[in-house]
Motif scaffolding. Structure first.
Motif, PDB file in Angstrom:
ATOM      1  N   LYS A   1       3.105  -0.672  -8.038  1.00  0.00           N
ATOM      2  CA  LYS A   1       1.932  -1.516  -8.312  1.00  0.00           C
ATOM      3  C   LYS A   1       1.252  -1.942  -7.000  1.00  0.00           C
ATOM      4  O   LYS A   1       1.111  -3.124  -6.704  1.00  0.00           O
ATOM      5  CB  LYS A   1       2.316  -2.746  -9.127  1.00  0.00           C
ATOM      6  CG  LYS A   1       2.957  -2.435 -10.446  1.00  0.00           C
ATOM      7  CD  LYS A   1       1.959  -1.866 -11.420  1.00  0.00           C
ATOM      8  CE  LYS A   1       2.572  -1.692 -12.789  1.00  0.00           C
ATOM      9  NZ  LYS A   1       2.487  -0.345 -13.274  1.00  0.00           N
TER      10      LYS A   1
ATOM     11  N   THR B   1       0.865  -1.166   0.000  1.00  0.00           N
ATOM     12  CA  THR B   1       0.000   0.000   0.000  1.00  0.00           C
ATOM     13  C   THR B   1       0.909   1.226   0.000  1.00  0.00           C
ATOM     14  O   THR B   1       2.033   1.168   0.500  1.00  0.00           O
ATOM     15  CB  THR B   1      -0.931   0.040   1.231  1.00  0.00           C
ATOM     16  OG1 THR B   1      -0.143   0.117   2.418  1.00  0.00           O
ATOM     17  CG2 THR B   1      -1.843  -1.170   1.275  1.00  0.00           C
TER      18      THR B   1
ATOM     19  N   ASN C   1      -8.617   1.392  -6.623  1.00  0.00           N
ATOM     20  CA  ASN C   1      -8.125   0.748  -5.406  1.00  0.00           C
ATOM     21  C   ASN C   1      -7.773   1.766  -4.321  1.00  0.00           C
ATOM     22  O   ASN C   1      -6.709   1.719  -3.746  1.00  0.00           O
ATOM     23  CB  ASN C   1      -6.919  -0.119  -5.725  1.00  0.00           C
ATOM     24  CG  ASN C   1      -5.788   0.655  -6.396  1.00  0.00           C
ATOM     25  OD1 ASN C   1      -5.979   1.730  -6.956  1.00  0.00           O
ATOM     26  ND2 ASN C   1      -4.600   0.108  -6.336  1.00  0.00           N
TER      27      ASN C   1
ATOM     28  N   TYR D   1      -3.387  -1.256  -2.724  1.00  0.00           N
ATOM     29  CA  TYR D   1      -4.261  -0.129  -2.416  1.00  0.00           C
ATOM     30  C   TYR D   1      -3.448   1.162  -2.374  1.00  0.00           C
ATOM     31  O   TYR D   1      -2.289   1.164  -1.968  1.00  0.00           O
ATOM     32  CB  TYR D   1      -4.960  -0.302  -1.053  1.00  0.00           C
ATOM     33  CG  TYR D   1      -5.926  -1.438  -1.041  1.00  0.00           C
ATOM     34  CD1 TYR D   1      -7.175  -1.315  -1.650  1.00  0.00           C
ATOM     35  CD2 TYR D   1      -5.602  -2.640  -0.439  1.00  0.00           C
ATOM     36  CE1 TYR D   1      -8.068  -2.367  -1.655  1.00  0.00           C
ATOM     37  CE2 TYR D   1      -6.493  -3.700  -0.446  1.00  0.00           C
ATOM     38  CZ  TYR D   1      -7.718  -3.557  -1.053  1.00  0.00           C
ATOM     39  OH  TYR D   1      -8.603  -4.597  -1.059  1.00  0.00           O
ATOM     40  N   LEU D   2      -4.090   2.248  -2.773  1.00  0.00           N
ATOM     41  CA  LEU D   2      -3.520   3.588  -2.684  1.00  0.00           C
ATOM     42  C   LEU D   2      -4.290   4.351  -1.621  1.00  0.00           C
ATOM     43  O   LEU D   2      -5.509   4.524  -1.740  1.00  0.00           O
ATOM     44  CB  LEU D   2      -3.657   4.305  -4.026  1.00  0.00           C
ATOM     45  CG  LEU D   2      -2.734   3.794  -5.129  1.00  0.00           C
ATOM     46  CD1 LEU D   2      -3.304   4.107  -6.497  1.00  0.00           C
ATOM     47  CD2 LEU D   2      -1.363   4.403  -4.969  1.00  0.00           C
TER      48      LEU D   2
ATOM     49  N   LEU E   1      -7.967   4.536 -11.700  1.00  0.00           N
ATOM     50  CA  LEU E   1      -7.671   3.335 -10.918  1.00  0.00           C
ATOM     51  C   LEU E   1      -8.852   3.054 -10.010  1.00  0.00           C
ATOM     52  O   LEU E   1      -9.725   3.899  -9.849  1.00  0.00           O
ATOM     53  CB  LEU E   1      -6.401   3.542 -10.086  1.00  0.00           C
ATOM     54  CG  LEU E   1      -5.128   3.838 -10.879  1.00  0.00           C
ATOM     55  CD1 LEU E   1      -4.022   4.326  -9.957  1.00  0.00           C
ATOM     56  CD2 LEU E   1      -4.684   2.611 -11.652  1.00  0.00           C
TER      57      LEU E   1
ATOM     58  N   ASN F   1       1.672   4.132  -8.526  1.00  0.00           N
ATOM     59  CA  ASN F   1       1.140   3.026  -9.307  1.00  0.00           C
ATOM     60  C   ASN F   1       2.185   2.503 -10.292  1.00  0.00           C
ATOM     61  O   ASN F   1       2.334   1.297 -10.472  1.00  0.00           O
ATOM     62  CB  ASN F   1      -0.131   3.447 -10.037  1.00  0.00           C
ATOM     63  CG  ASN F   1      -0.860   2.256 -10.596  1.00  0.00           C
ATOM     64  OD1 ASN F   1      -1.212   1.343  -9.856  1.00  0.00           O
ATOM     65  ND2 ASN F   1      -1.076   2.248 -11.885  1.00  0.00           N
ATOM     66  N   LYS F   2       2.920   3.398 -10.899  1.00  0.00           N
ATOM     67  CA  LYS F   2       3.941   3.008 -11.870  1.00  0.00           C
ATOM     68  C   LYS F   2       5.085   2.237 -11.214  1.00  0.00           C
ATOM     69  O   LYS F   2       5.512   1.196 -11.711  1.00  0.00           O
ATOM     70  CB  LYS F   2       4.486   4.249 -12.567  1.00  0.00           C
ATOM     71  CG  LYS F   2       5.577   3.950 -13.566  1.00  0.00           C
ATOM     72  CD  LYS F   2       6.088   5.222 -14.204  1.00  0.00           C
ATOM     73  CE  LYS F   2       7.235   4.929 -15.161  1.00  0.00           C
ATOM     74  NZ  LYS F   2       7.783   6.152 -15.738  1.00  0.00           N
TER      75      LYS F   2
ATOM     76  N   ILE G   1      -0.051   9.623  -6.895  1.00  0.00           N
ATOM     77  CA  ILE G   1      -0.806   8.405  -7.222  1.00  0.00           C
ATOM     78  C   ILE G   1      -0.252   7.759  -8.482  1.00  0.00           C
ATOM     79  O   ILE G   1      -0.014   6.544  -8.521  1.00  0.00           O
ATOM     80  CB  ILE G   1      -2.306   8.726  -7.387  1.00  0.00           C
ATOM     81  CG1 ILE G   1      -2.918   9.037  -6.028  1.00  0.00           C
ATOM     82  CG2 ILE G   1      -3.046   7.579  -8.072  1.00  0.00           C
ATOM     83  CD1 ILE G   1      -4.308   9.651  -6.105  1.00  0.00           C
TER      84      ILE G   1
END
Length: 131
Positions: free
Chosen positions: A57, A40, A94, A60-61, A92, A53-54, A49
């Protein structure tokens, strides 16, 4: 574990980690990060964000602060409009909300989230029961 206790991650063969975005440069260089199953990341903007994510992965964010809080006085809270602008642009699904959250606020925000991208909320004082 939470960062930056990196040695503990390796020694204990940790399966989950919460990454503070402030430590992202340090964390992204960890060769064994891809072996950690549950990740997370704490974020505060669209840019964070997208980078999180990049690079990580995450499962959850966490995005914050949604509302003013007693624990982070002076931090600029996102408005609901700003929150959904960020979520829409991120594309996204999550998200966990932090910052001044409680069950009532979560239900109100979830009613606005027709695509079900917000998965939950976390907090400190939102869980305290009256004495």
């Amino acid at each position: 574990y939470t960062t930056p206790n990196l040695q503990a991650l390796r020694v204990t063969k940790t399966q989950g980690v919460h990454i503070s975005f402030f430590h992202n440069k340090l964390i992204s260089k960890i060769p064994f990060l891809n072996t950690i199953i549950h990740k997370t990341v704490a974020t505060h903007s669209l840019q964070e964000i997208l980078k999180a994510n990049k690079h990580f992965k995450p499962q959850y964010l966490f995005i914050s602060p949604i509302f003013q809080t007693q624990t982070h006085r002076g931090a600029k809270a996102l408005s609901r409009v700003e929150l959904f602008k960020i979520i829409n642009k991120a594309n996204l699904s999550n998200f966990i909300l932090l910052g001044g959250m409680n069950l009532k606020k979560m239900k109100q925000i979830q009613r606005l989230d027709s695509k079900k991208r917000i998965k939950g909320f976390a907090g400190i004082n939102g869980f305290l029961l009256p004495e």
